[in-house]
Design an enzyme around this catalytic site. Sequence first.
Site, PDB file in Angstrom:
ATOM      1  NE  ARG A 270       3.476   1.114   9.840  1.00  0.00           N
ATOM      2  CZ  ARG A 270       2.176   1.431   9.810  1.00  0.00           C
ATOM      3  NH1 ARG A 270       1.566   2.238  10.753  1.00  0.00           N
ATOM      4  NH2 ARG A 270       1.785   1.306   8.544  1.00  0.00           N
TER       5      ARG A 270
ATOM      6  NE  ARG B 249      -1.469   1.451  13.993  1.00  0.00           N
ATOM      7  CZ  ARG B 249      -1.709   1.808  12.567  1.00  0.00           C
ATOM      8  NH1 ARG B 249      -2.522   1.320  11.741  1.00  0.00           N
ATOM      9  NH2 ARG B 249      -0.848   2.859  12.184  1.00  0.00           N
TER      10      ARG B 249
HETATM   11  C1  SIN Z   1       0.593   3.731   5.851  1.00  0.00           C
HETATM   12  O1  SIN Z   1      -0.151   4.116   4.873  1.00  0.00           O
HETATM   13  O2  SIN Z   1       1.803   3.446   5.570  1.00  0.00           O
HETATM   14  C2  SIN Z   1      -0.014   4.155   7.064  1.00  0.00           C
HETATM   15  C3  SIN Z   1      -1.066   3.132   7.352  1.00  0.00           C
HETATM   16  C4  SIN Z   1      -1.241   2.677   8.873  1.00  0.00           C
HETATM   17  O3  SIN Z   1      -0.607   3.681   9.679  1.00  0.00           O
HETATM   18  O4  SIN Z   1      -2.287   2.076   9.040  1.00  0.00           O
END
Ligand code: SIN
Length: 560
Positions: free
Chosen positions: A308, A406
Amino acid sequence: MVLPRRLKAPAPTWQRDVDVVVLGSGAAGLSAALAVRPVRSVLVVTKGILEAGSTQWAQGGLAGVLDPADSTENHVRDTLVAGAGLCDEDVVRQLVDEAPTTIRYLMRLGAAFDPSHDDVPRPGLDIDIALTREGGHSHDRIVHSGGDRSGAEVQRTLDQSAVGAGVEVMNHTFALDLVVGRAPDGSPQVGGVRVARLDEDGAVQSVGTITARAVVIACGGYGQVFASTSNPPAVTGDGVALALRAGLPIRDAEFVQFHPTVLWRGPGARGQQALVSEAVRGEGAILYDAAGERIMQGIHPQEDLAPRDVVSAAISARMALAPAGVDDHVYLDATHMGERFAERFPSIFAACREIGLDPATERIPVAPAAHYSCGGITADLNGTTTLPGLFAVGEVSSTGVHGANRLASNSLTESIVAGTRVGRDLAWELPVPARIAPEKVSSGADVLFDPDRLREVSTAMSRHVGVVRDATGLASAMSTLGTLSRATNGGVEPSRDSWEATNLLTIASAVVSAALERTESRGCHRRSDHPGTEPAWLRHLEVVLDPSGAVDVRPAPASV
Ligand code: SIN
Protein backbone atom coordinates in the site's frame (compact mmCIF):
# COMPACT_ATOMS: atom_id res chain seq x y z
CA MET A 1 4.27 23.09 22.75
CA VAL A 2 2.44 22.17 25.95
CA LEU A 3 -0.56 19.85 25.94
CA PRO A 4 -3.06 19.01 28.67
CA ARG A 5 -2.09 16.11 30.96
CA ARG A 6 -5.71 15.68 31.97
CA LEU A 7 -9.04 16.40 30.33
CA LYS A 8 -11.03 19.10 32.04
CA ALA A 9 -14.38 17.73 33.22
CA PRO A 10 -16.88 18.20 36.05
CA ALA A 11 -16.11 16.38 39.30
CA PRO A 12 -17.16 12.71 39.43
CA THR A 13 -20.52 12.10 41.09
CA TRP A 14 -20.78 8.31 40.81
CA GLN A 15 -18.65 5.17 40.94
CA ARG A 16 -18.85 1.64 39.53
CA ASP A 17 -16.59 -1.30 40.18
CA VAL A 18 -15.98 -4.16 37.74
CA ASP A 19 -13.22 -6.67 37.16
CA VAL A 20 -12.38 -5.48 33.66
CA VAL A 21 -13.34 -2.34 31.80
CA VAL A 22 -12.88 -2.29 28.02
CA LEU A 23 -12.68 1.08 26.27
CA GLY A 24 -13.94 0.72 22.69
CA SER A 25 -16.40 -1.59 20.98
CA GLY A 26 -14.80 -2.66 17.70
CA ALA A 27 -13.32 -6.05 16.88
CA ALA A 28 -10.51 -5.82 19.46
CA GLY A 29 -12.63 -4.58 22.36
CA LEU A 30 -15.51 -6.96 21.84
CA SER A 31 -13.17 -9.94 21.36
CA ALA A 32 -11.58 -9.10 24.71
CA ALA A 33 -14.92 -8.66 26.45
CA LEU A 34 -16.28 -11.89 25.01
CA ALA A 35 -13.25 -13.92 26.09
CA VAL A 36 -13.19 -12.56 29.64
CA ARG A 37 -16.94 -12.59 30.24
CA PRO A 38 -17.48 -16.21 31.27
CA VAL A 39 -15.61 -15.70 34.54
CA ARG A 40 -15.34 -11.96 35.16
CA SER A 41 -17.57 -8.92 35.30
CA VAL A 42 -16.77 -6.80 32.26
CA LEU A 43 -18.03 -3.43 31.12
CA VAL A 44 -17.54 -2.14 27.58
CA VAL A 45 -17.45 1.65 27.42
CA THR A 46 -18.11 3.27 24.07
CA LYS A 47 -18.59 6.96 23.33
CA GLY A 48 -21.24 6.26 20.70
CA ILE A 49 -22.92 2.98 19.91
CA LEU A 50 -21.28 -0.40 19.39
CA GLU A 51 -20.85 -0.03 15.62
CA ALA A 52 -19.50 3.54 15.48
CA GLY A 53 -15.82 2.66 14.97
CA SER A 54 -13.62 1.50 12.10
CA THR A 55 -14.44 -2.22 12.25
CA GLN A 56 -17.88 -1.65 10.77
CA TRP A 57 -16.30 0.00 7.70
CA ALA A 58 -13.57 -2.52 6.91
CA GLN A 59 -14.09 -3.79 3.41
CA GLY A 60 -11.26 -6.16 2.60
CA GLY A 61 -11.51 -8.83 5.30
CA LEU A 62 -9.20 -10.98 7.41
CA ALA A 63 -5.87 -12.36 6.27
CA GLY A 64 -5.06 -15.94 7.27
CA VAL A 65 -3.50 -19.01 5.68
CA LEU A 66 -6.30 -21.46 4.92
CA ASP A 67 -5.36 -22.73 1.47
CA PRO A 68 -2.98 -25.72 1.69
CA ALA A 69 -1.16 -24.28 -1.34
CA ASP A 70 -0.26 -21.23 0.79
CA SER A 71 1.98 -21.34 3.86
CA THR A 72 2.57 -19.48 7.08
CA GLU A 73 6.09 -18.72 5.82
CA ASN A 74 4.54 -16.87 2.85
CA HIS A 75 2.27 -14.84 5.10
CA VAL A 76 5.12 -14.04 7.51
CA ARG A 77 7.37 -12.99 4.63
CA ASP A 78 4.70 -10.76 3.04
CA THR A 79 4.03 -9.07 6.39
CA LEU A 80 7.75 -8.46 7.01
CA VAL A 81 8.30 -7.10 3.51
CA ALA A 82 5.35 -4.70 3.83
CA GLY A 83 6.60 -3.62 7.28
CA ALA A 84 9.87 -2.38 5.74
CA GLY A 85 12.22 -3.70 8.42
CA LEU A 86 10.37 -2.58 11.53
CA CYS A 87 8.13 -5.60 12.24
CA ASP A 88 8.95 -7.85 15.17
CA GLU A 89 9.28 -11.20 13.42
CA ASP A 90 8.44 -13.21 16.51
CA VAL A 91 5.17 -11.31 16.98
CA VAL A 92 4.36 -11.59 13.28
CA ARG A 93 4.80 -15.39 13.54
CA GLN A 94 2.46 -15.51 16.52
CA LEU A 95 -0.17 -13.60 14.55
CA VAL A 96 0.17 -15.62 11.38
CA ASP A 97 0.09 -18.92 13.31
CA GLU A 98 -3.15 -17.96 15.06
CA ALA A 99 -4.87 -16.32 12.07
CA PRO A 100 -6.53 -19.47 10.64
CA THR A 101 -7.88 -20.49 14.07
CA THR A 102 -9.20 -16.96 14.50
CA ILE A 103 -11.10 -17.09 11.23
CA ARG A 104 -12.60 -20.48 12.13
CA TYR A 105 -13.47 -19.11 15.60
CA LEU A 106 -15.41 -16.25 14.04
CA MET A 107 -17.23 -18.71 11.81
CA ARG A 108 -18.15 -20.75 14.87
CA LEU A 109 -19.55 -17.56 16.41
CA GLY A 110 -21.73 -17.22 13.31
CA ALA A 111 -19.76 -15.04 10.89
CA ALA A 112 -20.88 -15.74 7.35
CA PHE A 113 -17.83 -15.43 5.11
CA ASP A 114 -18.41 -15.61 1.38
CA PRO A 115 -18.31 -19.12 -0.09
CA SER A 116 -15.77 -20.07 -2.72
CA HIS A 117 -16.24 -19.21 -6.39
CA ASP A 118 -16.64 -22.42 -8.30
CA ASP A 119 -14.09 -21.21 -10.84
CA VAL A 120 -11.18 -21.26 -8.34
CA PRO A 121 -10.51 -24.87 -7.28
CA ARG A 122 -8.35 -25.12 -4.14
CA PRO A 123 -7.43 -28.76 -3.58
CA GLY A 124 -7.29 -29.65 0.11
CA LEU A 125 -9.15 -26.56 1.39
CA ASP A 126 -11.53 -28.10 3.93
CA ILE A 127 -14.06 -25.25 4.18
CA ASP A 128 -16.21 -23.61 1.54
CA ILE A 129 -14.75 -20.13 1.63
CA ALA A 130 -13.67 -17.57 -0.98
CA LEU A 131 -10.08 -16.36 -0.71
CA THR A 132 -8.91 -13.20 -2.39
CA ARG A 133 -5.74 -11.15 -2.60
CA GLU A 134 -4.82 -7.59 -1.69
CA GLY A 135 -1.72 -5.44 -2.04
CA GLY A 136 1.50 -7.06 -0.81
CA HIS A 137 0.07 -10.59 -0.51
CA SER A 138 1.79 -13.25 -2.59
CA HIS A 139 -1.19 -15.60 -2.31
CA ASP A 140 -4.98 -15.50 -2.08
CA ARG A 141 -5.60 -15.48 1.69
CA ILE A 142 -8.19 -12.82 2.50
CA VAL A 143 -11.61 -14.01 3.63
CA HIS A 144 -14.47 -11.60 3.10
CA SER A 145 -18.18 -11.26 3.69
CA GLY A 146 -21.01 -9.70 1.74
CA GLY A 147 -18.43 -8.93 -0.95
CA ASP A 148 -17.03 -5.77 0.62
CA ARG A 149 -18.94 -5.75 3.92
CA SER A 150 -16.47 -7.87 5.87
CA GLY A 151 -16.07 -5.51 8.81
CA ALA A 152 -19.82 -5.14 9.20
CA GLU A 153 -20.16 -8.92 9.43
CA VAL A 154 -17.36 -9.16 12.01
CA GLN A 155 -18.96 -6.37 14.03
CA ARG A 156 -22.41 -7.98 13.78
CA THR A 157 -21.03 -11.34 14.89
CA LEU A 158 -19.15 -9.91 17.86
CA ASP A 159 -22.02 -7.58 18.90
CA GLN A 160 -24.38 -10.50 18.96
CA SER A 161 -21.97 -12.85 20.72
CA ALA A 162 -20.92 -10.31 23.35
CA VAL A 163 -24.41 -9.14 24.18
CA GLY A 164 -25.63 -12.75 24.14
CA ALA A 165 -22.86 -13.69 26.58
CA GLY A 166 -23.99 -10.98 28.99
CA VAL A 167 -21.31 -8.37 28.34
CA GLU A 168 -22.56 -5.06 29.70
CA VAL A 169 -22.21 -2.08 27.38
CA MET A 170 -22.22 1.56 28.47
CA ASN A 171 -23.08 3.56 25.35
CA HIS A 172 -22.52 7.30 24.96
CA THR A 173 -19.76 7.27 27.55
CA PHE A 174 -16.46 9.05 26.94
CA ALA A 175 -13.23 7.76 28.50
CA LEU A 176 -11.46 10.82 29.91
CA ASP A 177 -8.39 9.73 31.83
CA LEU A 178 -6.93 6.73 33.56
CA VAL A 179 -7.07 6.45 37.31
CA VAL A 180 -3.51 5.54 38.25
CA GLY A 181 -3.02 4.14 41.75
CA ARG A 182 -0.26 2.15 43.40
CA ALA A 183 0.70 -1.50 43.25
CA PRO A 184 1.53 -3.21 46.59
CA ASP A 185 5.21 -2.38 45.99
CA GLY A 186 4.37 1.31 45.57
CA SER A 187 4.90 1.45 41.81
CA PRO A 188 2.21 2.98 39.55
CA GLN A 189 -0.65 0.71 38.53
CA VAL A 190 -3.87 1.47 36.70
CA GLY A 191 -6.95 1.08 38.86
CA GLY A 192 -9.72 2.41 36.68
CA VAL A 193 -10.87 5.16 34.39
CA ARG A 194 -12.71 8.44 34.70
CA VAL A 195 -15.60 8.63 32.25
CA ALA A 196 -18.38 10.99 31.25
CA ARG A 197 -21.89 9.97 30.31
CA LEU A 198 -23.11 11.97 27.32
CA ASP A 199 -26.45 12.73 25.80
CA GLU A 200 -27.01 11.99 22.11
CA ASP A 201 -25.59 15.42 21.17
CA GLY A 202 -22.38 14.88 23.11
CA ALA A 203 -23.25 17.15 26.04
CA VAL A 204 -22.08 15.99 29.47
CA GLN A 205 -24.72 14.39 31.68
CA SER A 206 -22.49 13.22 34.49
CA VAL A 207 -18.91 12.19 35.27
CA GLY A 208 -18.04 9.03 37.15
CA THR A 209 -15.18 6.74 38.07
CA ILE A 210 -15.09 3.09 37.05
CA THR A 211 -12.63 1.19 39.19
CA ALA A 212 -11.35 -2.07 37.74
CA ARG A 213 -8.56 -4.58 38.16
CA ALA A 214 -7.73 -4.17 34.47
CA VAL A 215 -8.38 -1.48 31.87
CA VAL A 216 -8.23 -2.61 28.23
CA ILE A 217 -7.85 0.19 25.69
CA ALA A 218 -9.30 -0.75 22.31
CA CYS A 219 -10.28 2.68 20.97
CA GLY A 220 -8.80 2.32 17.48
CA GLY A 221 -6.71 4.78 15.50
CA TYR A 222 -6.72 8.49 14.69
CA GLY A 223 -7.60 8.96 11.02
CA GLN A 224 -9.71 12.02 11.83
CA VAL A 225 -6.53 13.97 12.51
CA PHE A 226 -6.36 14.33 8.71
CA ALA A 227 -8.78 16.28 6.52
CA SER A 228 -9.52 13.28 4.33
CA THR A 229 -9.70 9.75 5.71
CA SER A 230 -11.44 6.42 5.23
CA ASN A 231 -12.16 6.38 8.99
CA PRO A 232 -15.58 7.24 10.45
CA PRO A 233 -16.04 10.43 12.51
CA ALA A 234 -15.62 8.61 15.84
CA VAL A 235 -11.98 7.70 15.11
CA THR A 236 -10.33 10.54 17.02
CA GLY A 237 -7.49 8.76 18.78
CA ASP A 238 -9.05 8.92 22.24
CA GLY A 239 -7.16 5.85 23.48
CA VAL A 240 -3.77 7.01 22.24
CA ALA A 241 -4.25 10.50 23.68
CA LEU A 242 -5.44 9.09 27.02
CA ALA A 243 -2.33 6.90 27.18
CA LEU A 244 -0.07 9.85 26.34
CA ARG A 245 -1.63 11.87 29.13
CA ALA A 246 -0.95 8.99 31.52
CA GLY A 247 2.73 9.13 30.56
CA LEU A 248 2.81 6.04 28.34
CA PRO A 249 4.99 5.99 25.24
CA ILE A 250 3.45 5.96 21.76
CA ARG A 251 5.63 4.04 19.34
CA ASP A 252 5.86 4.53 15.54
CA ALA A 253 3.47 7.51 15.51
CA GLU A 254 4.98 8.71 12.22
CA PHE A 255 3.78 5.61 10.35
CA VAL A 256 0.30 6.60 9.25
CA GLN A 257 -0.88 4.42 6.41
CA PHE A 258 -2.60 6.18 3.51
CA HIS A 259 -4.96 3.97 1.57
CA PRO A 260 -4.20 4.47 -2.12
CA THR A 261 -7.82 4.52 -3.24
CA VAL A 262 -10.72 6.30 -1.63
CA LEU A 263 -13.47 7.54 -3.92
CA TRP A 264 -12.61 11.05 -5.09
CA ARG A 265 -15.78 13.12 -4.87
CA GLY A 266 -14.41 16.48 -5.95
CA PRO A 267 -11.87 19.03 -4.71
CA GLY A 268 -12.02 19.84 -1.01
CA ALA A 269 -13.96 16.75 0.13
CA ARG A 270 -13.38 16.48 3.89
CA GLY A 271 -13.96 13.90 6.59
CA GLN A 272 -14.78 10.25 5.97
CA GLN A 273 -14.42 9.21 2.33
CA ALA A 274 -15.78 6.02 0.77
CA LEU A 275 -13.10 3.36 0.54
CA VAL A 276 -12.47 1.59 -2.76
CA SER A 277 -11.06 -1.66 -1.42
CA GLU A 278 -7.69 -2.99 -2.46
CA ALA A 279 -9.62 -6.15 -3.24
CA VAL A 280 -10.84 -4.34 -6.38
CA ARG A 281 -7.25 -4.40 -7.57
CA GLY A 282 -7.10 -7.96 -6.24
CA GLU A 283 -9.80 -8.71 -8.81
CA GLY A 284 -7.64 -7.22 -11.57
CA ALA A 285 -8.47 -3.48 -11.63
CA ILE A 286 -5.72 -1.18 -12.93
CA LEU A 287 -4.68 2.35 -11.92
CA TYR A 288 -4.38 5.02 -14.63
CA ASP A 289 -3.58 8.71 -14.51
CA ALA A 290 -5.85 11.32 -16.08
CA ALA A 291 -3.82 11.14 -19.30
CA GLY A 292 -4.63 7.41 -19.58
CA GLU A 293 -1.12 6.16 -18.66
CA ARG A 294 -0.72 3.23 -16.29
CA ILE A 295 0.69 4.26 -12.91
CA MET A 296 2.14 1.11 -11.36
CA GLN A 297 3.88 -0.43 -14.37
CA GLY A 298 7.65 -0.35 -13.89
CA ILE A 299 7.32 0.88 -10.29
CA HIS A 300 7.16 -2.47 -8.48
CA PRO A 301 7.17 -6.14 -9.53
CA GLN A 302 3.67 -6.59 -8.07
CA GLU A 303 2.45 -3.55 -10.06
CA ASP A 304 -1.10 -2.60 -8.97
CA LEU A 305 -0.90 -5.07 -6.09
CA ALA A 306 2.31 -3.66 -4.63
CA PRO A 307 2.23 -2.91 -0.88
CA ARG A 308 0.00 0.00 0.00
CA ASP A 309 2.76 2.50 0.83
CA VAL A 310 4.32 1.95 -2.59
CA VAL A 311 1.02 2.46 -4.43
CA SER A 312 0.06 5.57 -2.43
CA ALA A 313 3.50 7.10 -3.02
CA ALA A 314 3.35 6.32 -6.75
CA ILE A 315 -0.11 7.91 -7.05
CA SER A 316 1.03 11.00 -5.16
CA ALA A 317 4.12 11.34 -7.35
CA ARG A 318 1.97 11.00 -10.48
CA MET A 319 -0.59 13.54 -9.26
CA ALA A 320 2.24 15.99 -8.57
CA LEU A 321 3.05 15.86 -12.32
CA ALA A 322 -0.58 16.86 -13.08
CA PRO A 323 -1.05 14.65 -16.15
CA ALA A 324 -3.76 16.14 -18.38
CA GLY A 325 -3.89 18.99 -15.86
CA VAL A 326 -5.29 16.78 -13.07
CA ASP A 327 -3.32 16.92 -9.80
CA ASP A 328 -5.77 15.66 -7.19
CA HIS A 329 -6.94 12.25 -8.34
CA VAL A 330 -6.26 9.31 -10.63
CA TYR A 331 -8.50 6.56 -11.98
CA LEU A 332 -9.14 2.92 -11.18
CA ASP A 333 -10.39 0.83 -14.09
CA ALA A 334 -12.51 -2.12 -13.00
CA THR A 335 -14.65 -2.21 -16.13
CA HIS A 336 -13.37 -5.71 -16.98
CA MET A 337 -15.65 -6.92 -14.13
CA GLY A 338 -18.73 -5.55 -15.86
CA GLU A 339 -21.97 -6.32 -14.05
CA ARG A 340 -20.12 -8.59 -11.59
CA PHE A 341 -18.74 -5.46 -9.87
CA ALA A 342 -22.08 -4.66 -8.21
CA GLU A 343 -22.36 -8.15 -6.81
CA ARG A 344 -18.76 -8.49 -5.60
CA PHE A 345 -18.47 -4.93 -4.22
CA PRO A 346 -21.99 -3.77 -3.29
CA SER A 347 -20.91 -0.96 -0.93
CA ILE A 348 -18.39 0.49 -3.39
CA PHE A 349 -20.93 0.18 -6.18
CA ALA A 350 -23.49 2.10 -4.09
CA ALA A 351 -20.93 4.84 -3.31
CA CYS A 352 -20.12 5.16 -7.02
CA ARG A 353 -23.80 5.34 -7.92
CA GLU A 354 -24.20 8.17 -5.39
CA ILE A 355 -21.88 10.30 -7.52
CA GLY A 356 -23.56 9.15 -10.72
CA LEU A 357 -20.84 6.75 -11.81
CA ASP A 358 -21.17 3.20 -13.12
CA PRO A 359 -18.00 1.20 -12.40
CA ALA A 360 -19.09 -1.47 -14.88
CA THR A 361 -18.50 0.98 -17.72
CA GLU A 362 -16.52 3.92 -16.28
CA ARG A 363 -13.20 4.36 -14.52
CA ILE A 364 -13.50 5.29 -10.82
CA PRO A 365 -11.83 8.55 -9.69
CA VAL A 366 -9.69 7.80 -6.63
CA ALA A 367 -7.09 9.46 -4.39
CA PRO A 368 -5.09 8.42 -1.30
CA ALA A 369 -6.46 9.21 2.18
CA ALA A 370 -5.42 8.50 5.77
CA HIS A 371 -6.47 4.97 6.65
CA TYR A 372 -4.60 3.23 9.47
CA SER A 373 -2.32 4.13 12.36
CA CYS A 374 0.51 1.59 12.28
CA GLY A 375 1.88 2.94 15.55
CA GLY A 376 0.23 3.28 18.93
CA ILE A 377 0.57 2.33 22.58
CA THR A 378 3.55 0.02 22.93
CA ALA A 379 2.18 -3.42 23.82
CA ASP A 380 2.75 -7.09 23.13
CA LEU A 381 0.25 -9.31 21.31
CA ASN A 382 -1.35 -10.14 24.70
CA GLY A 383 -2.06 -6.44 25.15
CA THR A 384 0.48 -5.99 27.95
CA THR A 385 1.74 -2.40 28.15
CA THR A 386 4.46 -0.74 30.18
CA LEU A 387 1.95 0.21 32.90
CA PRO A 388 0.61 -2.63 35.09
CA GLY A 389 -3.16 -2.96 34.98
CA LEU A 390 -3.33 -1.36 31.53
CA PHE A 391 -3.71 -3.34 28.31
CA ALA A 392 -3.97 -2.16 24.70
CA VAL A 393 -5.27 -4.15 21.73
CA GLY A 394 -6.07 -3.51 18.08
CA GLU A 395 -5.24 -0.38 16.12
CA VAL A 396 -4.62 1.63 19.30
CA SER A 397 -1.58 -0.56 20.03
CA SER A 398 1.85 -0.99 18.50
CA THR A 399 2.71 -4.67 18.87
CA GLY A 400 5.36 -5.09 16.20
CA VAL A 401 3.00 -6.77 13.72
CA HIS A 402 2.79 -3.85 11.30
CA GLY A 403 6.22 -2.23 11.44
CA ALA A 404 6.48 0.75 9.13
CA ASN A 405 3.51 -0.26 6.96
CA ARG A 406 0.66 -2.68 7.68
CA LEU A 407 -0.02 -5.52 5.28
CA ALA A 408 -3.61 -5.34 4.02
CA SER A 409 -6.23 -7.19 6.08
CA ASN A 410 -3.81 -8.09 8.88
CA SER A 411 -5.55 -5.63 11.19
CA LEU A 412 -8.91 -7.29 11.78
CA THR A 413 -7.01 -10.52 12.30
CA GLU A 414 -4.69 -8.83 14.81
CA SER A 415 -7.60 -7.22 16.64
CA ILE A 416 -9.30 -10.54 17.22
CA VAL A 417 -6.12 -12.44 18.08
CA ALA A 418 -4.93 -9.81 20.57
CA GLY A 419 -8.41 -9.08 21.95
CA THR A 420 -9.09 -12.76 22.57
CA ARG A 421 -5.64 -13.28 24.10
CA VAL A 422 -6.02 -10.42 26.61
CA GLY A 423 -9.56 -11.50 27.48
CA ARG A 424 -8.45 -15.10 28.05
CA ASP A 425 -5.44 -14.00 30.13
CA LEU A 426 -7.61 -11.77 32.33
CA ALA A 427 -10.13 -14.58 32.71
CA TRP A 428 -7.31 -16.73 34.05
CA GLU A 429 -5.77 -14.12 36.31
CA LEU A 430 -6.44 -10.50 37.20
CA PRO A 431 -3.79 -8.06 38.39
CA VAL A 432 -3.83 -7.50 42.15
CA PRO A 433 -5.99 -4.47 43.01
CA ALA A 434 -4.29 -1.09 42.78
CA ARG A 435 -4.49 1.20 45.80
CA ILE A 436 -6.24 4.36 44.70
CA ALA A 437 -5.68 7.59 46.57
CA PRO A 438 -8.57 10.05 46.89
CA GLU A 439 -8.73 12.21 43.78
CA LYS A 440 -6.42 15.21 43.90
CA VAL A 441 -7.84 18.60 43.05
CA SER A 442 -6.88 19.48 39.49
CA SER A 443 -3.78 21.63 39.05
CA GLY A 444 -5.67 23.98 36.77
CA ALA A 445 -3.63 22.94 33.72
CA ASP A 446 -6.61 21.06 32.37
CA VAL A 447 -7.58 23.32 29.51
CA LEU A 448 -9.39 22.18 26.37
CA PHE A 449 -8.91 22.88 22.69
CA ASP A 450 -11.65 24.77 20.87
CA PRO A 451 -13.38 22.33 18.47
CA ASP A 452 -14.15 25.24 16.14
CA ARG A 453 -10.41 25.39 15.36
CA LEU A 454 -9.99 21.69 14.67
CA ARG A 455 -10.20 22.25 10.94
CA GLU A 456 -6.90 24.15 11.16
CA VAL A 457 -5.26 21.04 12.63
CA SER A 458 -6.58 18.63 9.98
CA THR A 459 -5.81 21.04 7.14
CA ALA A 460 -2.19 21.42 8.30
CA MET A 461 -1.88 17.64 8.75
CA SER A 462 -3.19 16.81 5.29
CA ARG A 463 -1.16 19.56 3.62
CA HIS A 464 2.15 18.88 5.32
CA VAL A 465 2.06 15.43 6.95
CA GLY A 466 0.43 13.38 4.19
CA VAL A 467 1.83 10.69 1.89
CA VAL A 468 4.99 12.69 1.16
CA ARG A 469 6.57 14.97 3.76
CA ASP A 470 9.58 17.26 4.05
CA ALA A 471 11.28 19.26 6.78
CA THR A 472 9.82 22.59 5.68
CA GLY A 473 6.25 21.30 5.60
CA LEU A 474 6.64 19.44 8.88
CA ALA A 475 8.09 22.54 10.55
CA SER A 476 5.16 24.56 9.24
CA ALA A 477 2.69 21.99 10.62
CA MET A 478 4.53 22.07 13.94
CA SER A 479 4.35 25.84 14.08
CA THR A 480 0.58 25.76 13.35
CA LEU A 481 0.06 23.17 16.07
CA GLY A 482 2.19 25.19 18.50
CA THR A 483 0.09 28.27 17.88
CA LEU A 484 -3.10 26.24 18.24
CA SER A 485 -1.89 24.58 21.45
CA ARG A 486 -1.60 28.04 22.96
CA ALA A 487 -5.23 28.51 21.91
CA THR A 488 -6.34 25.82 24.37
CA ASN A 489 -8.06 27.79 27.04
CA GLY A 490 -10.06 27.62 30.21
CA GLY A 491 -13.12 29.07 28.48
CA VAL A 492 -13.84 25.96 26.38
CA GLU A 493 -16.51 23.88 28.03
CA PRO A 494 -16.17 20.10 28.46
CA SER A 495 -18.13 18.14 25.83
CA ARG A 496 -17.51 15.25 23.47
CA ASP A 497 -16.47 17.77 20.79
CA SER A 498 -13.92 19.60 22.93
CA TRP A 499 -12.45 16.36 24.33
CA GLU A 500 -12.11 14.91 20.84
CA ALA A 501 -10.54 18.14 19.57
CA THR A 502 -8.05 18.11 22.46
CA ASN A 503 -7.20 14.47 21.76
CA LEU A 504 -6.68 15.17 18.06
CA LEU A 505 -4.42 18.15 18.75
CA THR A 506 -2.39 15.95 21.12
CA ILE A 507 -2.02 13.20 18.54
CA ALA A 508 -1.23 15.58 15.68
CA SER A 509 1.63 16.90 17.80
CA ALA A 510 2.93 13.38 18.44
CA VAL A 511 2.77 12.43 14.74
CA VAL A 512 4.50 15.60 13.53
CA SER A 513 7.21 15.37 16.20
CA ALA A 514 8.07 11.79 15.23
CA ALA A 515 7.86 12.55 11.49
CA LEU A 516 10.30 15.46 11.89
CA GLU A 517 12.72 13.27 13.80
CA ARG A 518 12.80 10.38 11.30
CA THR A 519 15.06 11.74 8.57
CA GLU A 520 14.62 8.89 6.11
CA SER A 521 11.85 7.28 4.02
CA ARG A 522 10.56 3.93 5.18
CA GLY A 523 7.20 2.23 4.76
CA CYS A 524 4.42 4.76 4.94
CA HIS A 525 6.69 7.55 6.20
CA ARG A 526 8.04 9.20 3.01
CA ARG A 527 10.24 12.27 3.06
CA SER A 528 11.08 13.99 -0.21
CA ASP A 529 14.10 15.59 1.50
CA HIS A 530 15.34 12.20 2.73
CA PRO A 531 14.22 9.77 0.01
CA GLY A 532 16.51 6.90 1.01
CA THR A 533 15.83 4.13 3.52
CA GLU A 534 18.72 4.37 5.97
CA PRO A 535 20.11 1.32 7.83
CA ALA A 536 20.86 3.63 10.78
CA TRP A 537 17.12 4.26 11.08
CA LEU A 538 16.26 0.58 11.50
CA ARG A 539 14.81 1.42 14.90
CA HIS A 540 11.62 2.69 16.49
CA LEU A 541 10.86 6.09 17.92
CA GLU A 542 8.50 6.75 20.77
CA VAL A 543 6.73 9.91 21.81
CA VAL A 544 5.88 10.80 25.40
CA LEU A 545 4.32 13.79 27.11
CA ASP A 546 6.61 14.93 29.88
CA PRO A 547 5.11 15.98 33.24
CA SER A 548 4.64 19.54 32.00
CA GLY A 549 2.77 18.35 28.87
CA ALA A 550 5.67 18.96 26.45
CA VAL A 551 6.14 16.45 23.63
CA ASP A 552 9.37 14.45 23.80
CA VAL A 553 10.61 12.10 21.05
CA ARG A 554 13.18 9.44 21.95
CA PRO A 555 14.50 6.10 20.72
CA ALA A 556 12.19 3.26 21.75
CA PRO A 557 13.58 0.35 23.74
CA ALA A 558 13.87 -2.91 21.78
CA SER A 559 10.73 -4.53 23.24
CA VAL A 560 7.98 -4.09 25.85
C1 SIN B 1 -9.23 -2.55 1.81
O1 SIN B 1 -10.24 -3.21 1.69
O2 SIN B 1 -8.56 -2.13 0.88
C2 SIN B 1 -8.78 -2.23 3.20
C3 SIN B 1 -8.32 -3.44 3.87
C4 SIN B 1 -7.40 -3.08 4.98
O3 SIN B 1 -7.20 -1.91 5.27
O4 SIN B 1 -6.80 -4.00 5.55
